[in-house]
Scaffold this active site. Structure first.
Site, PDB file in Angstrom:
ATOM      1  N   TYR A 274       3.484   9.288 -11.290  1.00 44.88           N
ATOM      2  CA  TYR A 274       2.503   8.665 -10.379  1.00 44.88           C
ATOM      3  C   TYR A 274       1.569   7.720 -11.148  1.00 44.88           C
ATOM      4  O   TYR A 274       1.515   6.531 -10.819  1.00 44.88           O
ATOM      5  CB  TYR A 274       1.748   9.737  -9.580  1.00 44.88           C
ATOM      6  CG  TYR A 274       0.757   9.144  -8.605  1.00 44.88           C
ATOM      7  CD1 TYR A 274       1.175   8.303  -7.583  1.00 44.88           C
ATOM      8  CD2 TYR A 274      -0.606   9.398  -8.729  1.00 44.88           C
ATOM      9  CE1 TYR A 274       0.264   7.737  -6.695  1.00 44.88           C
ATOM     10  CE2 TYR A 274      -1.516   8.836  -7.837  1.00 44.88           C
ATOM     11  CZ  TYR A 274      -1.087   8.010  -6.825  1.00 44.88           C
ATOM     12  OH  TYR A 274      -1.978   7.446  -5.955  1.00 44.88           O
TER      13      TYR A 274
ATOM     14  N   ASN B 142       0.808  -1.231   0.000  1.00 49.91           N
ATOM     15  CA  ASN B 142       0.000   0.000   0.000  1.00 49.91           C
ATOM     16  C   ASN B 142       0.841   1.282   0.000  1.00 49.91           C
ATOM     17  O   ASN B 142       0.366   2.314  -0.483  1.00 49.91           O
ATOM     18  CB  ASN B 142      -0.920  -0.020   1.230  1.00 49.91           C
ATOM     19  CG  ASN B 142      -1.570   1.326   1.461  1.00 49.91           C
ATOM     20  OD1 ASN B 142      -2.491   1.716   0.741  1.00 49.91           O
ATOM     21  ND2 ASN B 142      -1.085   2.065   2.456  1.00 49.91           N
TER      22      ASN B 142
HETATM   23  P1  NAD Z   1      -0.568   8.699   3.088  1.00 48.35           P
HETATM   24  O1  NAD Z   1       0.442   9.698   2.643  1.00 48.35           O
HETATM   25  O2  NAD Z   1      -1.640   9.137   4.033  1.00 48.35           O
HETATM   26  O3  NAD Z   1       0.158   7.414   3.662  1.00 48.35           O
HETATM   27  C1  NAD Z   1       1.272   6.898   3.007  1.00 48.35           C
HETATM   28  C2  NAD Z   1       1.839   5.742   3.770  1.00 48.35           C
HETATM   29  O4  NAD Z   1       3.009   5.308   3.057  1.00 48.35           O
HETATM   30  C3  NAD Z   1       2.289   6.103   5.182  1.00 48.35           C
HETATM   31  O5  NAD Z   1       1.997   5.022   6.047  1.00 48.35           O
HETATM   32  C4  NAD Z   1       3.809   6.257   5.050  1.00 48.35           C
HETATM   33  O6  NAD Z   1       4.517   5.833   6.224  1.00 48.35           O
HETATM   34  C5  NAD Z   1       4.119   5.300   3.916  1.00 48.35           C
HETATM   35  N1  NAD Z   1       5.310   5.743   3.226  1.00 48.35           N
HETATM   36  C6  NAD Z   1       5.508   6.940   2.611  1.00 48.35           C
HETATM   37  N2  NAD Z   1       6.781   6.993   2.160  1.00 48.35           N
HETATM   38  C7  NAD Z   1       7.377   5.820   2.510  1.00 48.35           C
HETATM   39  C8  NAD Z   1       8.665   5.269   2.323  1.00 48.35           C
HETATM   40  N3  NAD Z   1       9.627   5.927   1.682  1.00 48.35           N
HETATM   41  N4  NAD Z   1       8.909   4.020   2.812  1.00 48.35           N
HETATM   42  C9  NAD Z   1       7.952   3.336   3.442  1.00 48.35           C
HETATM   43  N5  NAD Z   1       6.705   3.795   3.640  1.00 48.35           N
HETATM   44  C10 NAD Z   1       6.436   5.019   3.176  1.00 48.35           C
HETATM   45  O7  NAD Z   1      -1.176   8.122   1.746  1.00 48.35           O
HETATM   46  P2  NAD Z   1      -2.617   7.513   1.346  1.00 48.35           P
HETATM   47  O8  NAD Z   1      -3.363   8.582   0.662  1.00 48.35           O
HETATM   48  O9  NAD Z   1      -3.221   6.743   2.462  1.00 48.35           O
HETATM   49  O10 NAD Z   1      -2.096   6.517   0.201  1.00 48.35           O
HETATM   50  C11 NAD Z   1      -1.909   5.131   0.403  1.00 48.35           C
HETATM   51  C12 NAD Z   1      -1.932   4.483  -0.955  1.00 48.35           C
HETATM   52  O11 NAD Z   1      -3.174   4.769  -1.592  1.00 48.35           O
HETATM   53  C13 NAD Z   1      -0.845   4.989  -1.913  1.00 48.35           C
HETATM   54  O12 NAD Z   1      -0.325   3.900  -2.646  1.00 48.35           O
HETATM   55  C14 NAD Z   1      -1.598   5.952  -2.810  1.00 48.35           C
HETATM   56  O13 NAD Z   1      -0.994   6.058  -4.078  1.00 48.35           O
HETATM   57  C15 NAD Z   1      -2.956   5.270  -2.892  1.00 48.35           C
HETATM   58  N6  NAD Z   1      -4.085   6.134  -3.279  1.00 48.35           N
HETATM   59  C16 NAD Z   1      -4.485   7.178  -2.488  1.00 48.35           C
HETATM   60  C17 NAD Z   1      -5.585   7.958  -2.895  1.00 48.35           C
HETATM   61  C18 NAD Z   1      -6.076   9.116  -2.071  1.00 48.35           C
HETATM   62  O14 NAD Z   1      -6.941   9.887  -2.571  1.00 48.35           O
HETATM   63  N7  NAD Z   1      -5.620   9.293  -0.834  1.00 48.35           N
HETATM   64  C19 NAD Z   1      -6.253   7.650  -4.086  1.00 48.35           C
HETATM   65  C20 NAD Z   1      -5.804   6.580  -4.852  1.00 48.35           C
HETATM   66  C21 NAD Z   1      -4.732   5.818  -4.422  1.00 48.35           C
END
Ligand code: NAD
Length: 246
Positions: free
Chosen positions: A154, A90
């Site tokens: 991305y 994730n």
């Molecule tokens: P967030 O920024 O709230 O959380 C990101 C997580 O990734 C955190 O737990 C952080 O510790 C971890 N992380 C970041 N950099 C890291 C690194 N270098 N090494 C290890 N861990 C790392 O993000 P989110 O919005 O919850 O996104 C989670 C996933 O969902 C991602 O893959 C993102 O692309 C995807 N996503 C998010 C959305 C949205 O609208 N929020 C939409 C589609 C997809």
């Protein structure tokens, strides 16, 4: 729905990942959450213990694109909980940089976390998952379906995640390991909550269900695909986006 299962969730300290960890724990799983820093991992563990101090949850912060660090981490999880049934890839970062402003460093940062980490974690975990007839779940994105107008790496990384999902689903099917992805639409994480109304409202008009998704909406899809309710589903990219399609 996950009684007795052992899960690893990368990027489990906040946002969508934290909701997945919480949902899996509520449903009887033992969970290892992975984050980028010890401090944020410890904060997430503390938060979960405050919700329920019976939860069996541990945390680590390996460099996710380092095969050696991920190997060490998986063996700690297996030593603590006895096996690994579910891997959730994730962790991910997004980007809005224009093509001409991209540096090689930014390219590498996104490619390493969003693509290489999912590859390495899947590779290392696969030997454990073959033993348990387990599951790999990847976090993709709606941008993996139709791209986005800037921050090209991305969407590229999420197209790669879909490719990894579909190909590993075929490669690991003979071992009864299922591989699926969830492609969330815009989801109400801390970052999205801070956006001003003028930015959010026009976005909502493009979503047929008329609202932004919650991290719970997304985590429910992970729960379903991780569970034995989904034993005949593999190679699927499940869109969880309120019907938004363009
Ligand atoms: P967030 O920024 O709230 O959380 C990101 C997580 O990734 C955190 O737990 C952080 O510790 C971890 N992380 C970041 N950099 C890291 C690194 N270098 N090494 C290890 N861990 C790392 O993000 P989110 O919005 O919850 O996104 C989670 C996933 O969902 C991602 O893959 C993102 O692309 C995807 N996503 C998010 C959305 C949205 O609208 N929020 C939409 C589609 C997809």
């Amino acid at each position: 729905m996950l009684n007795g299962k052992v899960a690893i969730v990368t990027g489990g300290t906040r946002g969508i990942g934290f909701s997945i960890v919480k949902k899996f724990l509520e449903n009887g799983a033992k969970v290892a959450l992975l984050g980028s820093r010890k401090e944020t991992v410890d904060q997430a563990l503390q938060k979960l213990k405050q919700i329920n101090n019976q939860y069996e949850v541990i945390g680590f912060c390996p460099v996710l694109h380092s095969e050696n660090e991920v190997k060490e981490c998986c063996s700690k999880v297996a030593n603590t909980f006895g096996k690994i049934d579910i891997l959730v890839n994730n962790a991910g970062i997004s980007s809005r940089t224009r093509l001409e402003d991209y540096t090689e460093d930014e390219y590498d940062k996104i490619a390493n976390l969003n693509i290489k980490s999912a590859f390495i974690c899947s590779k290392v975990a696969s030997s454990y998952l073959k033993d348990t007839k387990g599951v790999i779940l990847n976090t993709s994105s709606m941008v993996s379906i139709y791209g986005q107008p800037s921050g090209v790496m991305y969407p590229v990384s999420k197209f790669a995640i879909n490719g990894l999902t579909k190909s590993l689903a075929r490669e690991l099917a003979p071992f009864s390991v299922r591989v699926n992805a969830i492609a969330p639409g815009i989801t109400e994480t801390d970052m999205v909550k801070q956006l001003p109304k003028e930015v959010i409202e026009p976005l909502i008009t493009t979503i047929p269900l008329g609202r932004i998704g919650t991290t719970d909406d997304v985590a429910n899809a992970f729960l379903f695909l991780a569970s034995d309710m989904a034993t005949y589903i593999t190679g699927e990219i499940l869109q969880v986006d309120g019907g938004a399609r363009s």
